[in-house]
Every structure is written in C-alpha cells, then in structure tokens.
Design a protein around this motif. Structure first.
Motif, PDB file in Angstrom:
ATOM      1  N   UNK A 321       0.814  -1.203   0.000  1.00 53.58           N
ATOM      2  CA  UNK A 321       0.000   0.000   0.000  1.00 53.58           C
ATOM      3  C   UNK A 321       0.847   1.252   0.000  1.00 53.58           C
ATOM      4  N   UNK A 322       0.262   2.337   0.489  1.00 50.66           N
ATOM      5  CA  UNK A 322       0.893   3.652   0.364  1.00 50.66           C
ATOM      6  C   UNK A 322       0.691   4.454   1.632  1.00 50.66           C
ATOM      7  N   UNK A 323       1.518   5.482   1.790  1.00 51.61           N
ATOM      8  CA  UNK A 323       1.374   6.418   2.906  1.00 51.61           C
ATOM      9  C   UNK A 323       1.471   7.839   2.375  1.00 51.61           C
ATOM     10  N   UNK A 324       0.695   8.702   2.999  1.00 56.29           N
ATOM     11  CA  UNK A 324       0.656  10.125   2.623  1.00 56.29           C
ATOM     12  C   UNK A 324       0.796  10.934   3.897  1.00 56.29           C
ATOM     13  N   UNK A 325       1.574  12.005   3.834  1.00 55.55           N
ATOM     14  CA  UNK A 325       1.573  12.921   4.970  1.00 55.55           C
ATOM     15  C   UNK A 325       1.285  14.336   4.497  1.00 55.55           C
ATOM     16  N   UNK A 326       0.446  15.017   5.252  1.00 54.91           N
ATOM     17  CA  UNK A 326       0.030  16.377   4.928  1.00 54.91           C
ATOM     18  C   UNK A 326       0.494  17.288   6.059  1.00 54.91           C
ATOM     19  N   UNK A 327       1.194  18.347   5.699  1.00 55.89           N
ATOM     20  CA  UNK A 327       1.700  19.272   6.721  1.00 55.89           C
ATOM     21  C   UNK A 327       0.669  20.364   6.984  1.00 55.89           C
ATOM     22  N   UNK A 328       0.394  20.579   8.258  1.00 55.49           N
ATOM     23  CA  UNK A 328      -0.458  21.697   8.657  1.00 55.49           C
ATOM     24  C   UNK A 328       0.478  22.820   9.102  1.00 55.49           C
ATOM     25  N   UNK A 329       0.414  23.941   8.365  1.00 56.19           N
ATOM     26  CA  UNK A 329       1.363  25.035   8.612  1.00 56.19           C
ATOM     27  C   UNK A 329       0.662  26.218   9.265  1.00 56.19           C
ATOM     28  N   UNK A 330       1.447  26.981  10.011  1.00 54.59           N
ATOM     29  CA  UNK A 330       0.910  28.162  10.697  1.00 54.59           C
ATOM     30  C   UNK A 330       0.611  29.266   9.691  1.00 54.59           C
ATOM     31  N   UNK A 331      -0.287  30.162  10.086  1.00 46.91           N
ATOM     32  CA  UNK A 331      -0.610  31.306   9.236  1.00 46.91           C
ATOM     33  C   UNK A 331       0.676  32.047   8.861  1.00 46.91           C
ATOM     34  N   UNK A 332       0.762  32.439   7.597  1.00 46.03           N
ATOM     35  CA  UNK A 332       1.885  33.208   7.022  1.00 46.03           C
ATOM     36  C   UNK A 332       3.131  32.363   6.711  1.00 46.03           C
ATOM     37  N   UNK A 333       3.176  31.089   7.138  1.00 43.62           N
ATOM     38  CA  UNK A 333       4.307  30.250   6.733  1.00 43.62           C
ATOM     39  C   UNK A 333       4.301  30.171   5.203  1.00 43.62           C
ATOM     40  N   UNK A 334       5.427  30.245   4.469  1.00 43.35           N
ATOM     41  CA  UNK A 334       6.808  30.176   4.944  1.00 43.35           C
ATOM     42  C   UNK A 334       7.449  31.533   5.221  1.00 43.35           C
ATOM     43  N   UNK A 335       6.710  32.625   5.182  1.00 40.30           N
ATOM     44  CA  UNK A 335       7.307  33.924   5.529  1.00 40.30           C
ATOM     45  C   UNK A 335       7.536  33.947   7.039  1.00 40.30           C
ATOM     46  N   UNK A 336       6.830  34.795   7.767  1.00 39.43           N
ATOM     47  CA  UNK A 336       7.007  34.814   9.220  1.00 39.43           C
ATOM     48  C   UNK A 336       5.765  34.210   9.850  1.00 39.43           C
ATOM     49  N   UNK A 337       5.833  32.934  10.258  1.00 39.47           N
ATOM     50  CA  UNK A 337       4.623  32.275  10.754  1.00 39.47           C
ATOM     51  C   UNK A 337       4.143  32.892  12.061  1.00 39.47           C
ATOM     52  N   UNK A 338       2.814  32.893  12.231  1.00 39.42           N
ATOM     53  CA  UNK A 338       2.271  33.360  13.511  1.00 39.42           C
ATOM     54  C   UNK A 338       2.351  32.201  14.500  1.00 39.42           C
ATOM     55  N   UNK A 339       2.840  32.467  15.687  1.00 37.90           N
ATOM     56  CA  UNK A 339       3.027  31.423  16.700  1.00 37.90           C
ATOM     57  C   UNK A 339       2.086  31.648  17.874  1.00 37.90           C
ATOM     58  N   UNK A 340       1.957  30.628  18.706  1.00 33.91           N
ATOM     59  CA  UNK A 340       1.224  30.795  19.960  1.00 33.91           C
ATOM     60  C   UNK A 340      -0.277  30.555  19.869  1.00 33.91           C
TER      61      UNK A 340
END
Ligand code: AMP
Ligand code: GLY
Length: 419
Positions: A321-340
């Motif tokens: 079979x197969x595997x898939x991974x999906x990245x959940x990124x923060x707002x504004x990533x890849x520039x300056x992501x919002x944290x917290x």
C-alpha cells in the motif's frame, strides 16, 4: 537499547514512533523534542548544536545510540563529538555532512564521481551577476550556497525575480549558486549508507511549494507520499548504482566516508536520474510517509549503520500500500509564521508534531512554521490520501493552511517521466 534522538520536528516524532515499535528499544529520549514527542519519549532540553552538550546528555541518559535528526548539528560536528565519546551515533561527520552544508562541495564530489547533476556557477561578486544570469535560463534556479532549509531556493521563469533574489543573497554576504533547470518529476530517495555500503528505503516525493498545484514560494515541504506508483521498479536500483554508490565511494576515497542517512533529491527525465541536491539526514516530511510503511525494526538498522555492520544485501520489509503525509502550517508560513495559537484535536492516530509546545497554562500551542504532519496509510495512494485528510478534519488551528493535493496527481496517474 536506549536511544537518544536529537531534534524537534515531525521527522523526529516519526523516528521515535518507529523506534518505539522495535522490541530491542528499552528507552527513548528526545532532545529537545516537542509536545508530541513527550508522549512517546522523555523530552530533555539540549543545545542540539553543541557537541559537548549532546555528549553530556547521552552519558546522563545512558544512550546506546544517538540519532541526530537535523542537518545543523551534523554540519557542526555533533556526530563526531558523540563518536569520539565512544557512543554509537547515527549521522555523518562534519566533513561528510558538507554534502548538504556546501552545495559547492556537493558539486565537486558529483563531478569527480561522474554523477549527473545541474550545471552550476557560483557568483560572489554583484558586478558579475547580470552576465551570469544571461548564461542561464529561462527557467532560472537561484540558490544560497549554504544551509537554507529549501527556502533559499528560487525557481522562476521571471529574470527580474531571479535577479532580485540573487542580489538579496549577495547583499547579505551569501555567495549565490546559479543552476540549469532540471525538468521531470522529483524523487527523494533515502539511503542508509556506511562507507561504500548502501541500502535504499522506499522512494518518496515531497511537495515543496506552499500552495495547491505548486503555487507560491518554496517551503521546507508541505506533504509527501510513498512509494511512487509512476516510478519504474528498476529506477531505485539505477539511482543507487549511478548516483549513491559513486558518491559514497568518492567520499570514502577523499577520506570523508559517509555514515548515516544520505538523501538524494533527484529529477527524473528521459536520460534517467539527475541530482538536485543531497541532504545529510532524513527528509521532512518524506520520512513521515516512508517510516509509516517500514516493517523492519528501525533501531537495528540505525545501529548497524552507526557501527559499520550494515549489510548491503539486507532486504528491508515494507507494508503493502501507500502512505501520505500532509503538513499543517501556521498562518503566514513560509514567511514569518504566527506562533502561539491554540491547537485542538492533535492527539489522534497519525498526528505527528513539529512546531508545538505546551504553554504556561498547559495548553497545546503552535511554536513553529510547520506545526503538525498528519499521516494516512491505505491500500493505495487514494486510500492513504483519504485517511490523512480525514484525520486532518479533527484538528483545529486558527489561521492554519495545508495543501489539499498531496499525492493527488500520482493517485490519478498523471505523473510521468518525459520520453
Ligand atoms: P534545494 O534546496 O536545492 O533542494 O531546492 C529546493 C527545490 O527547488 C527542489 O526540491 C526543486 O523543486 C527545486 N530545484 C532546485 N534546484 C533545481 C534545478 N536545478 N532544477 C529544477 N528544480 C530545482
Ligand atoms: N523534504 C525536504 C527536506 O527535508 O529537505
């Protein structure tokens, strides 16, 4: 055996998960780790870039094996320090890690080994930039000659954009690498390498651009899948024979033998594989998909690589079979992501943590650009996609974004090698 994993990303979380299912593992420590790794390992603070600090921690936790996840400590020689202290270490020496740390070194090794790659020129004088740009493109490929986590690369058909990126790099004192554009679908092939012994893992594909259909800037990687239904079976062996073994042999001959994970990033065209880049470590997010299918106990493989007993004839065992991974990124990533921001629903199956931490009130909050990596597995790519995206619906993070098309073209049979 007791294993200490250095790093704090979803790659390290995936490594820990695979290590935790190896019966030979009796203890797992992660340093510095994240909120997710704390669930399967003991998290310890460490300055991962400091050899003495990692050695001190490895001694304190009585590690039998240290696995170094990210490139920065490897390039700085942390694996050398661990080995000098008499502790087995998975990860190349600083000399060998130059294959990722210096693109000029990588090009030199490839030229000597006769490995196909893009033609490249280094520009370090702004006065020479325009003439150099005229010798390339369209399409232009402009890179930072150093560690930049994929984000130092601009690939564009727009000369003005290429020029602006190169001028920015030069202004901040970074030499610029211009490359010919390699066409054809990309493959990430991870190989366990000890000196001249090479054992490939399943091939995977990353999705580097931030948006669906490859729109927007490059990132550290927004999702991946494995294996690659469009890649002919024999191509993995061809990559091993034409790319990885010659490079490993050349490095050995130069006195900087490789030990650890050698990541070949390739474009496949009508002539076969051409190298885009090498990395000196497991890739993120491809590792999350590849290790989800690995059945062979991981700790034994990493230890065999570290202590020089890796066997080139060892057949790894993989789930069908197969595997898939999906990245959940923060707002504004890849520039300056919002944290917290507060994250909810991130404790389900297949949810690997990257930029997460517990705040002072014990709430799970975002602490990096790539926040989570959600893995799905299935009988085929479509089923794996479905599971990953289904798992993602249970998670909430204000402002977060993700790609909805990870593995989609491949699942639809729409990726092919140019003829
Ligand atoms: P790198 O940091 O060198 O891996 O580059 C990041 C991404 O830029 C790669 O994964 C490719 O998608 C793209 N890229 C880099 N170099 C080239 C090239 N010579 N031709 C085409 N695409 C490239
Ligand atoms: N997936 C790209 C990297 O790890 O560099």
């Amino acid at each position: 055996m007791r294993v200490l994993v250095i790093g704090s990303g979803a790659r390290e979380h995936a490594l820990l998960l695979a290590l935790s299912s190896d019966p030979s593992v009796t203890g797992l420590v992660c340093a510095p780790g994240n909120a997710g790794t704390a669930g399967i390992a003991e998290n310890r603070p460490v300055d991962a870039a400091s050899g003495p600090a990692v050695v001190a921690l490895a001694r304190e936790v009585e590690a039998d094996l240290v696995v170094i996840g990210p490139e920065v400590p490897l390039v700085l020689g942390v694996a050398d320090a661990v080995r000098e202290a008499g502790i087995a270490c998975f990860g190349p020496s600083a000399d060998a890690a130059r294959i990722e740390g210096s693109k000029a070194f990588a090009k030199d090794v490839m030229a000597a080994a006769g490995v196909r790659t893009a033609h490249a020129e280094i520009v370090d004088n702004p006065a020479e930039l325009d003439a150099a740009l005229d010798r390339f493109g369209p399409t232009w490929v402009v890179k930072d000659d150093g560690l930049a986590a994929g984000k130092g690369v601009v690939v564009t058909a727009d000369r003005a954009q290429a020029r602006a990126h190169a001028a920015d790099l030069l202004e901040s004192g970074h030499p610029v690498l211009l490359e010919t554009f390699l066409s054809g679908p990309e493959v990430s092939l991870f190989c366990l390498v000890n000196d001249k012994t090479v054992v490939p893992l399943l091939p995977a594909q990353d999705h580097k651009r931030v948006g669906d259909d490859d729109a927007g800037p490059n990132t550290g990687g927004m999702g991946a899948y494995a294996p690659l239904p469009w890649l002919p079976q024999e191509m993995v062996q061809r990559i091993v024979d034409e790319v990885v073994i010659p490079v490993a042999a050349e490095m050995s001959d130069r006195g900087c033998a490789y030990s650890g994970l050698l990541y070949a990033g390739l474009a496949i065209d009508e002539q076969g594989p051409a190298v885009i880049e090498f990395n000196c470590r497991f890739g993120d997010p491809e590792t999350q998909a590849v290790l989800a299918l690995l059945q062979t106990p991981l700790a034994g493989l990493l230890l065999a690589t570290a202590d020089g007993t890796l066997d080139a004839s060892s057949e790894l065992s993989w789930s069908d079979g197969a595997a898939v991974t999906v990245v959940l990124a923060a707002e504004h990533y890849p520039a300056t992501p919002r944290l917290g921001d507060v994250i909810a629903g991130a404790d389900g199956p297949g949810v690997l943590h990257a930029g997460t931490k517990l705040d002072d009130d014990g709430k799970l909050v975002s602490a990096g650009g790539r926040v989570l990596s959600i893995v799905g597995v299935g009988a085929d790519l479509e089923a794996a996609r479905e599971q990953a995206y289904e798992r993602l619906t249970a998670i909430s993070l204000p402002g977060a974004h993700y790609r909805t098309d990870i593995g989609r073209l491949a699942a639809q049979g729409r990726i092919s090698i140019p003829e």
